[in-house]
Design a protein around this motif. Structure first.
Motif, PDB file in Angstrom:
ATOM      1  N   CYS A  27       0.837  -1.195   0.000  1.00 12.57           N
ATOM      2  CA  CYS A  27       0.000   0.000   0.000  1.00 12.57           C
ATOM      3  C   CYS A  27       0.873   1.245   0.000  1.00 12.57           C
ATOM      4  O   CYS A  27       2.006   1.223   0.481  1.00 12.57           O
ATOM      5  N   LEU A  29      -0.249   3.943   1.576  1.00  9.87           N
ATOM      6  CA  LEU A  29      -0.534   4.576   2.863  1.00  9.87           C
ATOM      7  C   LEU A  29      -0.230   3.562   3.975  1.00  9.87           C
ATOM      8  O   LEU A  29       0.031   2.388   3.706  1.00  9.87           O
ATOM      9  N   ARG A  30      -0.296   4.035   5.210  1.00  8.27           N
ATOM     10  CA  ARG A  30       0.045   3.178   6.358  1.00  8.27           C
ATOM     11  C   ARG A  30      -0.990   3.351   7.461  1.00  8.27           C
ATOM     12  O   ARG A  30      -0.627   3.649   8.606  1.00  8.27           O
ATOM     13  N   CYS A  31      -2.258   3.218   7.121  1.00  6.78           N
ATOM     14  CA  CYS A  31      -3.315   3.475   8.111  1.00  6.78           C
ATOM     15  C   CYS A  31      -3.101   2.607   9.347  1.00  6.78           C
ATOM     16  O   CYS A  31      -2.956   1.370   9.235  1.00  6.78           O
ATOM     17  N   TYR A  33      -4.922   1.571  11.709  1.00  4.94           N
ATOM     18  CA  TYR A  33      -5.923   0.555  12.069  1.00  4.94           C
ATOM     19  C   TYR A  33      -5.867  -0.666  11.140  1.00  4.94           C
ATOM     20  O   TYR A  33      -6.580  -1.637  11.333  1.00  4.94           O
ATOM     21  N   CYS A  34      -5.021  -0.581  10.104  1.00  4.54           N
ATOM     22  CA  CYS A  34      -4.998  -1.623   9.073  1.00  4.54           C
ATOM     23  C   CYS A  34      -3.608  -2.258   8.957  1.00  4.54           C
ATOM     24  O   CYS A  34      -3.443  -3.464   9.070  1.00  4.54           O
ATOM     25  N   MET A  35      -2.616  -1.408   8.722  1.00  2.58           N
ATOM     26  CA  MET A  35      -1.236  -1.883   8.504  1.00  2.58           C
ATOM     27  C   MET A  35      -0.494  -1.943   9.841  1.00  2.58           C
ATOM     28  O   MET A  35      -0.394  -0.924  10.525  1.00  2.58           O
ATOM     29  N   GLY A  74      -4.467  -4.286   0.417  1.00  2.00           N
ATOM     30  CA  GLY A  74      -3.552  -3.303  -0.079  1.00  2.00           C
ATOM     31  C   GLY A  74      -4.238  -2.251  -0.950  1.00  2.00           C
ATOM     32  O   GLY A  74      -5.434  -2.085  -0.894  1.00  2.00           O
ATOM     33  N   ASN A 101      -7.876   3.839  -1.789  1.00  2.00           N
ATOM     34  CA  ASN A 101      -7.621   5.035  -0.965  1.00  2.00           C
ATOM     35  C   ASN A 101      -7.607   6.308  -1.824  1.00  2.00           C
ATOM     36  O   ASN A 101      -7.316   7.391  -1.313  1.00  2.00           O
ATOM     37  N   ILE A 330      -4.563  -5.499   6.100  1.00  2.00           N
ATOM     38  CA  ILE A 330      -3.977  -5.114   4.817  1.00  2.00           C
ATOM     39  C   ILE A 330      -3.829  -6.305   3.855  1.00  2.00           C
ATOM     40  O   ILE A 330      -3.861  -6.132   2.645  1.00  2.00           O
TER      41      ILE A 330
END
Ligand SMILES: Nc1nc2c(ncn2[C@@H]2O[C@H](COP(=O)(O)OP(=O)(O)OP(=O)(O)O)[C@@H](O)[C@H]2O)c(=O)[nH]1
Ligand SMILES: C[S@@+](CC[C@H](N)C(=O)[O-])C[C@H]1O[C@@H](n2cnc3c(N)ncnc32)[C@H](O)[C@@H]1O
Ligand code: SF4
Ligand code: SF4
Length: 334
Positions: A27, A29-31, A33-35, A74, A101, A330
């Motif tokens: 991905c 991004l690096r949210c 809550y996910c990654m 992802g 995203n 992710i």
């Protein structure tokens, strides 16, 4: 369940016509809550589905009743062969949709139109650039927001996914609803779910009821209009009287919707997950590469699906989910 129905029906009578395919584990991004903070071990490239394998597998699902495919990740638009995959899937009689995203969508508008991908779910958790930076660890708010506006302008069917976190963005609920005043989008507030490495705890959860309480504090009850549930819904939807758009709540934690579940998932490394929270998986890609009958493999995976997600057994509290061994989000794709 019988193959003669040509619909993937589980032992509880639920028909699975909706396939979610994760195309990639990476991905941009690096949210949080996910990654997981330190990333995830990536599958070696040779063990990921190629574009032609994605299409070949999808074809078998379509033959067995799947009429909706959602591409996810992802970040699915990071796949170099995304357009090739889309072109392959567009040959089938299915509704194709994507969850993204939005950072790269401007590069794909023409392909989306060409292959009739109209349903685009975009993740955007805040309308504040600094907070965007905090939650995604990337300074890309302007790009994401501009692209959401572009999708709306271009007439796509846009849903905006907002994962709510206590003391972070729950105070933006009304701002997001006000965004629907002049924009024909559906904002979906999502309860924060526990997955491997995402530091879930109950105190961060903003529940369905808390969200509705905020809405009721702001708007008159006669102006909050409940919208009839879509078939096999994830969100319970509402709109504010005379607003162009609508909003919904996805209450996977406090009030899941397993009884109407029609989803089956395929990970980027070709594993079937018959539930978002399942811990056992079925290795469809290896079966395909071995020349096995993958139709049989798919049916067996569907047969093993449980009635409700783990952590929702009669006597269990939803906190049990956080102890439950699963992948990181992710690598599942939502
Ligand atoms: N518990 C649960 N949550 C789901 C399921 N499908 C999607 N979600 C959650 O709903 C959120 C939004 O998912 P999306 O990828 O936008 O897809 P969707 O809700 O299926 O979208 P539509 O096809 O527009 O209904 C994500 O946080 C998902 O994890 C499901 O089958 N079970
Ligand atoms: C995993 S992302 C993949 C697609 C794309 N990168 C995106 O963000 O839209 C799919 C969806 O899962 C949601 N999601 C990720 N982690 C979650 C969590 N812990 N709880 C609830 N939803 C989550 C995201 O908000 C997003 O809408
Ligand atoms: S939610 Fe989507 S954008 Fe955010 S880290 Fe996960 S995959 Fe990437
Ligand atoms: S938790 Fe599992 S069974 Fe329940 S709705 Fe989600 S995918 Fe379906």
């Amino acid at each position: 369940m019988s193959k003669t129905t040509e619909i993937l029906t589980d032992t509880f009578g639920r028909q699975h016509n909706y396939l979610r395919i994760s195309l990639i584990e990476k991905c941009n991004l690096r949210c949080t809550y996910c990654m997981p903070e330190h990333g995830v071990p990536l599958t070696p490239k040779e063990n990921l589905m190629t574009s032609s394998e994605v299409v070949e597998i999808a074809k078998v699902f379509v033959k067995n009743g799947v009429n909706k495919i959602r591409l996810t990740g992802g970040e699915p638009l990071l796949r170099k062969d995304f357009s090739e995959i889309l072109a392959g899937l567009a040959e089938f009689p299915v509704q194709i949709s994507i969850t993204t995203n939005a950072i790269l969508v401007d590069r794909f508008i023409d392909d989306f139109k060409k292959y009739d991908l109209r349903d685009i779910n975009v993740s955007l958790d805040t309308l504040n650039p600094e907070k965007f930076n905090t939650i995604t660890k990337r300074n890309q708010f302007d790009k994401a927001f501009e692209n959401v506006l572009l999708l709306i302008k271009e007439g796509f069917n846009v849903k905006v996914n907002v994962v709510l976190l206590n003391d972070f963005n729950e105070n933006e609920i009304i701002n997001f609803i006000e965004f629907t005043k002049n924009n024909a989008v559906n904002i979906r507030f999502i309860e924060f779910m526990p997955f491997s490495g995402n530091s879930w705890d109950k105190s961060k959860l903003v529940s369905y009821q808390q969200i509705l309480d905020r809405v009721s504090d702001k708007y008159k009850s006669e102006d909050i209009i409940s919208i009839k549930n879509e078939q096999n819904f994830t969100a319970r939807n509402f709109k504010i009287k005379d607003y162009a758009g609508s909003f919904g709540i996805i209450s996977s934690v406090t009030n899941p919707f397993c009884d109407v579940c029609n989803r089956i998932r395929l990970t980027a490394n070709g594993k079937i997950k018959n539930c978002l929270f399942s811990t056992s998986e079925t290795d469809l890609l290896t079966a395909l590469r071995n020349g096995d009958n993958i139709e049989d493999v798919i049916y067996t995976a569907v047969t093993k699906k449980k009635a409700v997600r783990a952590g929702m057994d009669e006597n269990a509290d939803f906190e049990d989910l956080s102890n439950h061994h699963n992948r990181s989000m992710i690598t599942i794709g939502g």
